[in-house]
Design an enzyme around this catalytic site. Structure first.
Site, PDB file in Angstrom:
ATOM      1  N   HIS A  13      -1.736  10.287  -5.356  1.00 24.36           N
ATOM      2  CA  HIS A  13      -0.733   9.344  -4.866  1.00 24.36           C
ATOM      3  C   HIS A  13       0.140   8.894  -6.032  1.00 24.36           C
ATOM      4  O   HIS A  13      -0.306   8.877  -7.187  1.00 24.36           O
ATOM      5  CB  HIS A  13      -1.410   8.115  -4.250  1.00 24.36           C
ATOM      6  CG  HIS A  13      -2.044   8.367  -2.932  1.00 24.36           C
ATOM      7  ND1 HIS A  13      -2.063   7.430  -1.928  1.00 24.36           N
ATOM      8  CD2 HIS A  13      -2.713   9.439  -2.436  1.00 24.36           C
ATOM      9  CE1 HIS A  13      -2.694   7.902  -0.879  1.00 24.36           C
ATOM     10  NE2 HIS A  13      -3.107   9.128  -1.166  1.00 24.36           N
ATOM     11  N   GLU A  72       1.073   5.925  -7.003  1.00 23.84           N
ATOM     12  CA  GLU A  72       0.551   4.785  -7.752  1.00 23.84           C
ATOM     13  C   GLU A  72      -0.586   5.180  -8.685  1.00 23.84           C
ATOM     14  O   GLU A  72      -0.644   4.713  -9.827  1.00 23.84           O
ATOM     15  CB  GLU A  72       0.047   3.681  -6.806  1.00 23.84           C
ATOM     16  CG  GLU A  72       1.100   3.138  -5.869  1.00 23.84           C
ATOM     17  CD  GLU A  72       1.120   3.801  -4.502  1.00 23.84           C
ATOM     18  OE1 GLU A  72       1.356   3.084  -3.509  1.00 23.84           O
ATOM     19  OE2 GLU A  72       0.913   5.033  -4.413  1.00 23.84           O
ATOM     20  N   CYS A 114      -1.453   2.101   0.072  1.00 23.95           N
ATOM     21  CA  CYS A 114      -2.595   2.298   0.965  1.00 23.95           C
ATOM     22  C   CYS A 114      -3.802   1.547   0.396  1.00 23.95           C
ATOM     23  O   CYS A 114      -3.721   0.940  -0.675  1.00 23.95           O
ATOM     24  CB  CYS A 114      -2.913   3.791   1.085  1.00 23.95           C
ATOM     25  SG  CYS A 114      -3.602   4.498  -0.446  1.00 23.95           S
ATOM     26  N   CYS A 119      -4.805   2.821  -3.215  1.00 19.71           N
ATOM     27  CA  CYS A 119      -3.874   2.410  -4.268  1.00 19.71           C
ATOM     28  C   CYS A 119      -3.890   0.894  -4.465  1.00 19.71           C
ATOM     29  O   CYS A 119      -3.829   0.423  -5.604  1.00 19.71           O
ATOM     30  CB  CYS A 119      -2.474   2.912  -3.946  1.00 19.71           C
ATOM     31  SG  CYS A 119      -2.392   4.731  -3.997  1.00 19.71           S
TER      32      CYS A 119
END
Length: 165
Positions: free
Chosen positions: A53, A55, A83, A86
């Site tokens: 991801h 992040e 999410c 993260c």
């Protein structure tokens, strides 16, 4: 242009890199002392990795740059609400402030479904700013998914057998 808009534009540039790979366009930058020290964009399909991801990538890079897992004097800018994974990583990294472009009503954990960033049960809470360049961030995602639906429909049509006469 505000400081938040300046760095959200940098996060959008990262999101465009994801889009160029055919990934969901999510981008992130981490700022320390008015400098970007970590950048990331979504690469889950490209890397075949659940953890890829924007992040998480940016946090890893920022931690290496600072030389510590604690990012206590940093601000994280991300185009889409984080999410649960993260958001948890942001809390674990002790990031004091997160700036978001648009919210994610289906999977967001910084205010939409849950607010992991501000749970009093954790030893760290995060100051959050929402809606910075929201329209631009949202438009990127809407365009991506609209184009994806069109591509999927075209591909499904190519593989459909011809009707017998």
């Amino acid at each position: 242009m505000t400081t938040d808009e300046k760095y959200m534009k940098a996060a959008i540039k990262q999101a465009l890199k994801a889009m160029a790979l055919g990934e969901v366009p999510i981008g992130c930058v981490i700022v320390y002392e008015d400098k970007i020290i970590g950048r990331g964009y979504n690469r889950r399909n490209t890397d075949k990795n659940t953890l890829a991801h924007a992040e998480i990538t940016a946090i890893n890079k920022a931690s290496k740059k600072i030389g510590d897992w604690r990012l206590e004097d940093c601000t994280l800018y991300v185009t889409l609400e984080p999410c649960q994974m993260c958001a948890g990583a942001i809390v674990q990294a002790r990031i004091p402030r997160v700036v978001m472009g648009c919210m994610n009503p289906k999977a967001g954990c910084a205010g939409s479904i849950l607010n992991v960033l501000n749970m009093p049960e954790f030893n760290h809470q995060v100051d959050t700013t929402r809606g910075i360049l929201e329209e631009e961030c949202s438009r990127l995602l809407k365009t991506f998914f609209k184009d994806l639906r069109i591509r999927n429909k075209l591909e499904a049509g190519k593989s459909a057998p011809f009707a017998e006469e």
